[in-house]
Design a protein around this motif. Structure first.
Motif, PDB file in Angstrom:
ATOM      1  N   LEU A  18      45.376 -33.615   5.400  1.00 53.42           N
ATOM      2  CA  LEU A  18      44.083 -34.288   5.290  1.00 53.42           C
ATOM      3  C   LEU A  18      43.181 -33.912   6.459  1.00 53.42           C
ATOM      4  O   LEU A  18      41.971 -33.733   6.276  1.00 53.42           O
ATOM      5  N   VAL A  19      43.748 -33.750   7.637  1.00 53.47           N
ATOM      6  CA  VAL A  19      42.957 -33.293   8.788  1.00 53.47           C
ATOM      7  C   VAL A  19      42.424 -31.886   8.527  1.00 53.47           C
ATOM      8  O   VAL A  19      41.284 -31.581   8.851  1.00 53.47           O
ATOM      9  N   GLU A  20      43.250 -31.019   7.928  1.00 55.05           N
ATOM     10  CA  GLU A  20      42.786 -29.661   7.600  1.00 55.05           C
ATOM     11  C   GLU A  20      41.575 -29.717   6.677  1.00 55.05           C
ATOM     12  O   GLU A  20      40.604 -28.985   6.867  1.00 55.05           O
ATOM     13  N   ILE A  21      41.629 -30.580   5.680  1.00 59.27           N
ATOM     14  CA  ILE A  21      40.513 -30.713   4.736  1.00 59.27           C
ATOM     15  C   ILE A  21      39.293 -31.274   5.453  1.00 59.27           C
ATOM     16  O   ILE A  21      38.184 -30.737   5.328  1.00 59.27           O
ATOM     17  N   TYR A  22      39.491 -32.339   6.195  1.00 62.10           N
ATOM     18  CA  TYR A  22      38.390 -33.041   6.859  1.00 62.10           C
ATOM     19  C   TYR A  22      37.756 -32.196   7.968  1.00 62.10           C
ATOM     20  O   TYR A  22      36.550 -32.268   8.199  1.00 62.10           O
TER      21      TYR A  22
END
Length: 172
Positions: A18-22
């Motif tokens: 999710l951090v990669e996406i965000y």
């Protein structure tokens, strides 16, 4: 829509993905008004805190998380207990493949079950699209049944530019 896409509840171990996406939205756009990408640990804490009280779902293409959506508290005052804010982020390489629609449908179903009546989405906005912000989020939310109810002028500054904040609302 791609029938390979599935929805499930978030897990704390999803934090890294999710951090990669965000991170894309923080580092390259005005979609998020955050300046620094949260650490995986900080994001895991956010997941735990939010999902303890509100729905938080992810969309998978095969086994890879390609997007997420969640609801959060609008205000701590009791009269607002039936109103939430919604947030959604899709991997930059997976736009317009149906993930957003599936995520919001799942989120809304879970919110209905909890008796939530009002959904609010705060969306960064600029009159003329620029390299940091398009109108895609506004169009998506309108497609999902949200209507603009407020516009706060020049409230967010990022990349030395001022951005408005639109509030869109959907009644369940």
């Amino acid at each position: 829509m791609d029938n390979k896409l599935t929805i499930r509840d978030v897990r704390t171990e999803d934090a890294e993905r999710l951090v990669e996406i965000y991170a894309h939205y923080v580092q390259n756009t005005a979609v998020s008004f955050e300046y620094e990408v949260p650490t995986v640990e900080e994001f895991a804490n956010r997941i735990q805190k939010i999902s303890a009280k509100y729905p938080y779902v992810v969309c998978l293409d095969q086994d890879k998380v390609i997007g997420y959506a969640y609801a959060g508290r609008y205000s701590p005052r009791e009269a607002y207990n039936w109103t939430v804010t919604t947030s959604i982020y899709i991997d930059k390489d997976h736009h317009r493949k149906g993930a957003g629609t599936l995520l919001y449908a799942a989120l809304e179903e879970k919110l209905r079950e909890r008796g939530i009546v009002n959904l609010l989405a705060g969306i960064a906005y600029v009159e003329e699209e620029d390299e940091y912000l398009t109108h895609d989020s506004v169009y998506f939310h309108q497609k999902m049944g949200y209507a603009q109810v407020a516009r706060m002028m020049t409230v967010g500054k990022k990349y030395d530019r001022w951005y408005d904040l639109l509030w869109l609302q959907k009644k369940l």
